[in-house]
Write an enzyme that holds these catalytic residues in place. Structure first.
Site, mmCIF file in Angstrom:
data_model
loop_
_atom_site.group_PDB
_atom_site.id
_atom_site.type_symbol
_atom_site.label_atom_id
_atom_site.label_comp_id
_atom_site.label_asym_id
_atom_site.label_seq_id
_atom_site.Cartn_x
_atom_site.Cartn_y
_atom_site.Cartn_z
ATOM 1 N N ASP A 18 27.262 23.654 6.038
ATOM 2 C CA ASP A 18 27.931 23.256 7.259
ATOM 3 C C ASP A 18 28.802 22.028 7.139
ATOM 4 O O ASP A 18 29.667 21.798 7.967
ATOM 5 C CB ASP A 18 26.889 22.980 8.352
ATOM 6 C CG ASP A 18 26.114 21.702 8.060
ATOM 7 O OD1 ASP A 18 25.926 20.887 8.970
ATOM 8 O OD2 ASP A 18 25.722 21.513 6.890
ATOM 9 N N ASP B 258 29.940 20.445 1.713
ATOM 10 C CA ASP B 258 29.730 21.817 1.230
ATOM 11 C C ASP B 258 31.037 22.542 0.976
ATOM 12 O O ASP B 258 31.035 23.620 0.383
ATOM 13 C CB ASP B 258 28.922 22.620 2.259
ATOM 14 C CG ASP B 258 27.569 22.011 2.525
ATOM 15 O OD1 ASP B 258 27.144 21.976 3.689
ATOM 16 O OD2 ASP B 258 26.949 21.555 1.539
ATOM 17 N N ASP C 287 22.363 24.915 1.853
ATOM 18 C CA ASP C 287 22.408 23.482 2.068
ATOM 19 C C ASP C 287 21.195 23.159 2.926
ATOM 20 O O ASP C 287 20.667 24.021 3.623
ATOM 21 C CB ASP C 287 23.720 23.146 2.786
ATOM 22 C CG ASP C 287 23.728 21.722 3.282
ATOM 23 O OD1 ASP C 287 23.922 21.544 4.497
ATOM 24 O OD2 ASP C 287 23.525 20.808 2.473
#
Lengths: 71, 707
Positions: free
Chosen positions: B602, B606, B417
């Site tokens: 995080d 996600d 990410d």
């Protein structure tokens, strides 16, 4: 006399052990074995009247007594 | 009203601890019960007629026992006692072979019968010591299932009975029988299996201790509202009747009843219900459950840090009690292996009976059983895993799911990410273009309820805020809320595009994106009110870490953020594959398509991807939802931990394989020797020694992972 019970909701050996320990505390219960893989609890009782107490104790501990197992 | 904490033993799983809690709660005069599975304690609040003795009785009635700590040191004391007894036994039994001094009355040469009786009597205590193993083995045999205990039990009992029959034959005058006594073998087999189990328990509790420390050191906080102001305070300082506020993606710190707001909540880990539950005014909320899209304010009803710790406790317990696929394989192997060995041993028995004599037949039967005992197998994997998990936790990596350790070497792709993972997520507002002065105020007011890094950044802009009603989070797009009578939206260009509005800032947008800035729009159903440009910073050591990982893995960046911005950041960290402007569901799809993949992230966005990934990693400071959906959580702000993770897991798998090799190796080369077909023959004594060596080798090898 010996009674075989069909008991559900035992998930591990720990559950077996605590069920055995708990039932052993009841006066008149001579022998107890439990096996979670086949959902079975076998008790050796002094007299038939104790069966009700045993079933109540098993349910008190949060297990499910489906019924008696026939040979 | 009294409160007491009892030490309880016998709780092996959460079903057991829940069972205990429920049973005690049912009793009269009990006010509250809290069970802690990790610490093996139960804290009971109760009323006068009850005494501590009564409480201990309840625990017993539920099937458990108190005084657990005593049990542990007692176990070790018992082991050493039996170890010395065993060594003494061995001395007497084999002393004559090395010309050692042996008391005359039990000397093998001068008083064979006494010698035999001594060995027999000295072995009996061992049968009681290993009672649990024997009982388990017999029970499994009766139910026609077999595990390691069955093999051990078989070996020990056959050996013991055979030795006993030789004792009887000796008594009847057959002096030669004195050479066929193998009582010490039974003793030692049981001794070493008990040792293996003790080491296993010891390691587990040590690792759990270090995890517990780590976990209680990272303080957990909650947000309370006092006189219109927000205060973030440690969880155990939240009092009953405090007003607690929970934002999207956060975990409820304490139990309570909703006063304001509307949201869906995930109570899966508590109730098993995977569908989100709607919570609004007067709904009950539970500590440890996950808030999804809305903001809720509620009155705390049940507090205490134990409610949060029990959440983490469950995570830790799962990491240890869940059987890994390697362990499941060991069970599978045992199920084949045991009947196989018994068959082999029987074949040798029959062969020797036909061509030699009963004694040789029995000796080879017993020896085969003993030598094939795969006790080390049962140690091989758990020991290595437990040592690794403990080691990693010291380094700041929390392994929630030990299966993840086994999956790490399979990984081919790493999906990262962007915001908060590759970048610090510490974003600052650098430019704003607004139509009305209030635009920035409105934006900050909306973002006050957001946990997205952009929201957090804008919260830093200390501005007087206005009240926002009906806040809603649209993962992957943006947020909305009502100020006054108008509904305002804040979000990405993607979000804006779903409303057919005229955008006066397209040129500015293009310029900022080219520079790698992030863009947030503020708009209503009627018009665009402002464009805001924010800048993020790369994490320390990220370039170095990713460059190292590029050598072995394919790296991709996946982000909900704008494509141009994403590409700029990606090029700064040398990632060529970029998937931008993806929704959480698309992230999940990407992860599945790139399997076997490791996903590191995080945010709330996600979570589905982390769950779907072969291995999901949540970085430090991530949302509770992402931590809950991952297999591994970083407890330190340090991206190099990702490298450490791969490095350590490679070592672990190597050591597990070595352990399995050693566990099997001794046994396999010994079987042909035990068969008696080769010129060199074994007796059960040497067989059990060999077995010990394999267990010791496995243990020592696993300790290499401590570094």
């Amino acid at each position: 006399m010996q009674v075989k019970l069909h008991v559900q909701k035992m998930v591990c050996e720990g559950c077996e052990n605590r069920l055995i320990n708990a039932l052993k505390e009841i006066k008149g219960v001579e022998k107890v074995t439990a096996n979670y893989q086949i959902e079975e609890v076998v008790v050796q009782l002094k007299n038939k009247e104790l069966l009700e107490k045993v079933i109540k104790k098993i349910e008190d501990l949060d297990f499910l007594v489906v019924g008696e197992k026939d040979e | 009203m009294n409160k007491t904490t009892l030490q309880v033993s016998g709780m092996t799983c959460s079903a057991c601890s829940l069972g205990l809690e429920k049973y005690i709660k049912k009793q009269k005069h009990i006010i509250d019960v809290e069970v802690n599975l990790i610490l093996q304690t139960v804290a009971i609040t109760y009323e006068r007629p009850l005494t501590k003795k009564d409480l201990m009785r309840f625990v017993k009635e539920a099937g458990f026992s108190c005084d657990a700590k005593k049990n542990k040191s007692l176990s070790w004391k018992a082991f050493f006692f039996f170890l010395f007894l065993g060594l003494f036994l061995m001395y007497i039994s084999m002393g004559h072979m090395f010309h050692l001094l042996v008391p005359d009355f039990i000397n093998k040469e001068t008083h064979p019968l006494n010698y035999a009786l001594f060995l027999f009597i000295a072995t009996i205590p061992f049968l009681f010591y290993g009672k649990d193993i024997l009982q388990s083995g017999i029970k499994n045999l009766l139910h026609k299932t077999s595990n390691m205990d069955t093999l051990i039990t078989f070996g020990v009992i056959v050996n013991f009975l055979y030795s006993l029959s030789e004792l009887v034959s000796l008594y009847k005058g057959n002096i030669a029988s004195v050479n066929n006594l193998y009582f010490e073998s039974s003793a030692f087999i049981l001794l070493f299996v008990k040792l293996g189990r003790l080491i296993d328990t010891e390691n587990k509790s040590k690792a759990v201790d270090s995890l517990q420390n780590l976990v209680t050191m990272t303080p957990k906080e909650g947000r309370i509202i006092k006189e219109e102001k927000e205060y973030v305070i440690p969880i155990n300082e939240i009092n009953v009747h405090d007003h607690v506020m929970v934002k999207p993606g956060e975990v409820f710190p304490v139990d309570g009843i909703v006063i304001d707001g509307k949201s869906h909540v995930n109570e899966a880990f508590l109730t098993g219900e995977s569908l989100p539950v709607l919570k609004e005014k007067k709904s009950e909320v539970l500590a440890g459950s996950m808030n999804l899209e809305g903001v809720l304010t509620y009155e705390a009803l049940k507090v205490g840090k134990d409610s949060m710790i029990s959440h983490i406790t469950k995570l830790v317990m799962n990491a240890f009690t869940k059987k890994t696929s390697l362990e499941k394989n060991v069970d599978k192997i045992s199920r084949f292996f045991v009947p196989f060995i018994i068959t082999m041993a029987s074949i040798f028995f029959v062969f020797h009976l036909a061509f030699h004599d009963l004694e040789t037949a029995i000796a080879s039967f017993v020896t085969t059983l003993v030598v094939a005992c795969p006790c080390a197998l049962g140690l091989a994997t758990p020991l290595a895993l437990v040592v690794t998990i403990g080691n990693l936790s010291k380094k700041g990596i929390f392994v929630k799911n030990s299966e993840a350790l086994e999956n790490l070497p399979k990984i081919k792709n790493i999906l990262l990410d962007k915001t908060g993972t590759i970048t610090t997520g510490e974003i600052s507002l650098v430019h704003s273009h607004v139509k009305k002065d209030e635009a920035l105020t409105y934006l900050c007011s909306l973002e006050k309820n957001s946990t997205h890094p952009i929201g957090v950044a804008l919260q830093k802009e200390s501005r007087p805020v206005v009240t926002v009603k009906n806040f809603k989070n649209h993962p992957g797009f943006g947020i909305e809320g009502k100020i006054g009578n108008t509904v305002y939206y804040a979000g990405s260009t993607k979000f804006l595009k779903t409303f057919a509005l005229k955008n006066p800032y397209t040129k500015e947008e293009k310029d900022y994106l080219a520079k790698g800035y992030m863009i947030v729009y503020l708009f209503s159903k009627k018009e665009v009110l402002g464009l805001f440009a924010l800048r993020d910073t790369l994490k320390k050591d990220i370039v170095k870490t990713l460059d190292n990982l590029q050598k072995d893995y394919q790296l991709c960046m996946i982000t909900g953020d704008n494509e141009v911005t994403a590409k700029v950041i990606a090029s700064e960290v040398h990632i060529s594959k970029v998937f931008a402007e993806v929704t959480p569901e698309e992230k999940e799809e990407l992860v599945i398509n790139h399997a076997p993949a490791l996903m590191i992230g995080d945010g709330i966005n996600d979570a589905p991807a982390l769950k779907a990934a072969t291995v999901g990693v949540s970085v430090f400071g991530g949302s509770d939802v992402s931590a809950d959906s991952s297999d591994i959580v970083f407890l330190k702000e340090d991206i190099t931990l990702l490298q450490t993770l791969f490095h350590v897991s490679k070592k672990t798998i190597k050591i597990i394989k070595e352990n399995l090799f050693w566990a099997f190796f001794y046994n396999l080369i010994m079987i042909p020797l035990a068969s008696g077909f080769l010129p060199i023959t074994l007796n059960p004594m040497i067989a059990s020694l060999a077995m010990t060596f394999s267990s010791i080798t496995v243990a020592l090898n696993s300790l290499r992972l401590r570094k």
